[in-house]
Design a protein around this motif. Sequence first.
Motif, PDB file in Angstrom:
ATOM      1  N   TYR A  18       0.852  -1.182   0.000  1.00 49.51           N
ATOM      2  CA  TYR A  18       0.000   0.000   0.000  1.00 49.51           C
ATOM      3  C   TYR A  18       0.889   1.234   0.000  1.00 49.51           C
ATOM      4  CZ  TYR A  18      -2.984   3.789   1.566  1.00 49.51           C
ATOM      5  OH  TYR A  18      -3.621   4.994   1.660  1.00 49.51           O
ATOM      6  N   LEU A  20       0.726   5.364   0.007  1.00 49.76           N
ATOM      7  CA  LEU A  20      -0.134   6.513   0.244  1.00 49.76           C
ATOM      8  C   LEU A  20      -0.198   7.432  -0.974  1.00 49.76           C
ATOM      9  CD1 LEU A  20      -1.871   8.073   2.318  1.00 49.76           C
ATOM     10  CD2 LEU A  20       0.228   9.157   3.131  1.00 49.76           C
ATOM     11  N   ASP A  22      -0.472   6.713  -3.924  1.00 50.54           N
ATOM     12  CA  ASP A  22      -1.404   6.207  -4.934  1.00 50.54           C
ATOM     13  C   ASP A  22      -2.865   6.280  -4.482  1.00 50.54           C
ATOM     14  OD1 ASP A  22       0.737   5.578  -6.549  1.00 50.54           O
ATOM     15  OD2 ASP A  22       0.823   3.477  -5.903  1.00 50.54           O
ATOM     16  N   ASP A  23      -3.121   6.886  -3.325  1.00 50.14           N
ATOM     17  CA  ASP A  23      -4.465   6.883  -2.739  1.00 50.14           C
ATOM     18  C   ASP A  23      -4.940   8.322  -2.507  1.00 50.14           C
ATOM     19  OD1 ASP A  23      -6.793   6.510  -1.330  1.00 50.14           O
ATOM     20  OD2 ASP A  23      -5.964   5.056   0.077  1.00 50.14           O
ATOM     21  N   GLU A  26      -7.195   8.870   0.694  1.00 47.65           N
ATOM     22  CA  GLU A  26      -6.468   8.925   1.962  1.00 47.65           C
ATOM     23  C   GLU A  26      -5.635  10.203   2.071  1.00 47.65           C
ATOM     24  OE1 GLU A  26      -5.676   8.354   5.565  1.00 47.65           O
ATOM     25  OE2 GLU A  26      -6.755   6.707   4.604  1.00 47.65           O
ATOM     26  N   GLN A  27      -5.105  10.668   0.958  1.00 43.34           N
ATOM     27  CA  GLN A  27      -4.349  11.921   1.000  1.00 43.34           C
ATOM     28  C   GLN A  27      -5.248  13.068   1.425  1.00 43.34           C
ATOM     29  OE1 GLN A  27      -1.936  12.674  -2.569  1.00 43.34           O
ATOM     30  NE2 GLN A  27      -1.907  10.471  -2.931  1.00 43.34           N
ATOM     31  N   THR A  58       3.927   2.209   3.162  1.00 46.03           N
ATOM     32  CA  THR A  58       2.938   3.288   3.191  1.00 46.03           C
ATOM     33  C   THR A  58       3.510   4.632   2.757  1.00 46.03           C
ATOM     34  OG1 THR A  58       1.729   2.171   4.964  1.00 46.03           O
ATOM     35  CG2 THR A  58       1.270   4.518   4.624  1.00 46.03           C
ATOM     36  N   MET A  84      -7.876  -2.893  -2.613  1.00 40.03           N
ATOM     37  CA  MET A  84      -7.264  -1.610  -2.967  1.00 40.03           C
ATOM     38  C   MET A  84      -5.845  -1.768  -3.499  1.00 40.03           C
ATOM     39  SD  MET A  84      -8.395   1.036   0.044  1.00 40.03           S
ATOM     40  CE  MET A  84      -7.315   2.279  -0.662  1.00 40.03           C
ATOM     41  N   THR A  85      -5.144  -2.794  -3.054  1.00 38.18           N
ATOM     42  CA  THR A  85      -3.719  -2.906  -3.385  1.00 38.18           C
ATOM     43  C   THR A  85      -3.433  -3.931  -4.474  1.00 38.18           C
ATOM     44  OG1 THR A  85      -3.381  -4.511  -1.585  1.00 38.18           O
ATOM     45  CG2 THR A  85      -3.017  -2.179  -1.078  1.00 38.18           C
ATOM     46  N   THR A  88      -1.458  -2.585  -7.661  1.00 37.76           N
ATOM     47  CA  THR A  88      -0.087  -2.184  -7.352  1.00 37.76           C
ATOM     48  C   THR A  88       0.794  -3.397  -7.067  1.00 37.76           C
ATOM     49  OG1 THR A  88      -0.858  -0.076  -6.469  1.00 37.76           O
ATOM     50  CG2 THR A  88       1.344  -0.792  -5.812  1.00 37.76           C
ATOM     51  N   ARG A 415     -13.641  -2.870  -6.496  1.00 44.08           N
ATOM     52  CA  ARG A 415     -14.161  -1.506  -6.360  1.00 44.08           C
ATOM     53  C   ARG A 415     -14.511  -0.912  -7.716  1.00 44.08           C
ATOM     54  NH1 ARG A 415     -10.669   2.056  -2.186  1.00 44.08           N
ATOM     55  NH2 ARG A 415     -12.420   3.431  -2.555  1.00 44.08           N
ATOM     56  N   GLY A 482     -14.707   6.391  -5.029  1.00 41.98           N
ATOM     57  CA  GLY A 482     -14.123   6.262  -3.696  1.00 41.98           C
ATOM     58  C   GLY A 482     -15.056   6.819  -2.642  1.00 41.98           C
TER      59      GLY A 482
END
Length: 487
Positions: A18, A20, A22-23, A26-27, A58, A84-85, A88, A415, A482
């Motif tokens: 995971y 961060l 790429d999200d 969450e950012q 992360t 989610m991962t 990646t 998702r 999301g």
Amino acid sequence: MNLPPAHAGGPLVLTHGYFLTDDPVEQRIMRPYPPLGLLSISAWLDRRGLNHDVIDTTFRSVDDVVAELARLRPRMIAFYVTLMTRRTILGLVRRLRADPKHAGLTVVLGGPDARYNAGDYLDHGIDILVVGEGEETMAALAELDPAACRDPAVLAGIAGLVHRGGDGRPATTPARAHLPRLDDLPRPARHRIDLAPYFNAWRQAHGETSLNVSTQRGCPYTCNWCSRAVYGKSYRRRSAGLVVAELAELSARYAPDMYWFVDDVFTVNHRWLTDFATALDAAGLSIRYECITRADRMTDEVVALLTRTGCKRVWIGAESGSQRILDAMDRRVTVEQVTAMIRAAAAAGIETGTFLMLGYPGETEADILATRRYLQAARPDRFTVTLAYPIRGTEFHDAVANHVTGPAFDDGSDRDNRFPRSYGDRYYAQALRYLNHAAAVDRAGAIWHPRAVRHHLAVGLARAGMWWHRRFSPPDPGSPEGTAEHG
């Protein structure tokens, strides 16, 4: 220069893939937490004396992790994978497979995305999948030499795996029984990663720090959109005294401002909650925390216990303000229960949050308007809205499986799954805006306050947009977006 193969004595590496960066969601909300499940497996391996490394990705970049793996040259790498991962991790595996330095590398996957996607993962370069609880299974794999990791006869003797059989097809070994006593688990090996970036991110975004803690595994409820790929419908819990001992150790070592109990239903067992309060009092320990629960496992007495034990925020699942949709989800709770318990918690001085889902099969505009009325009556301090997406292995997915479309397995996740919904994408975008601005109107207070006027106008425009797209946009399969959090 001739390099020996990666498996000629390299370490076992645990990681989660995971990143961060790429999200974007969450950012925006910036509430990152350490990979607790991975650290639990690490602690189990430590107890067994099995040498390994942990790479927390992360706050790192993919290139940085690739460079570290080139330095370590592991014999085995085990990823904790979620929906989610997936993309990646599979991209990272492709890079490792293409590098001669990693010739002979054994790639293992475990976590909630593994069980029901095992065949697809095997087709995309994964050697072994751990299904279910991972501690004992991962320890059994860690003890194997590289040749044994590729021997179907050896792997067939380890419970809780999916691998390639002797005929090249996926082979599933017997299910591994759950650990009967969670008190037998060591505390997660948090010392193996650097927690400073997590605390720094929290301070910069929220002015306080937070740390995650698990007290239970599994959920005994039957919501048909929820994945139970790891723990099934089991419910097991650590004793309250051991939980408080861990909290005391964490408070002494890291002094977080808040704790986040990651349990699915924190108040499911009222006797445990009473024991928890007693153990905190006996230890002289004062904490602040947030948790998730269900309205049917809340009472006035439970609210008092939450207040006594330091609960500052409680998330009470709703998913919809329409009882018809709740029943279709098999939520086994009423809108009135959720509303009453959110109000009771708020009256006790606990900040409240709730979860909402739009686009569930059969949902109509009347159900969305009922959700608006629920928010108006319950008045939670925060809420999140997710567009429904079917996760493989759930009853929801089974019901729409013949109509689900999505990207290639390695180019997305559940998702991104699409299925026929009542309305089109543009309609749901307007519905999300409607709920967000309508809730903001409730919080604005005076109706003629400039902020309230702006939100009133936005509500009107969103309702007009819903009408327009309901009339003129085709009800094509929606593209899940999301989670949006509003507070």
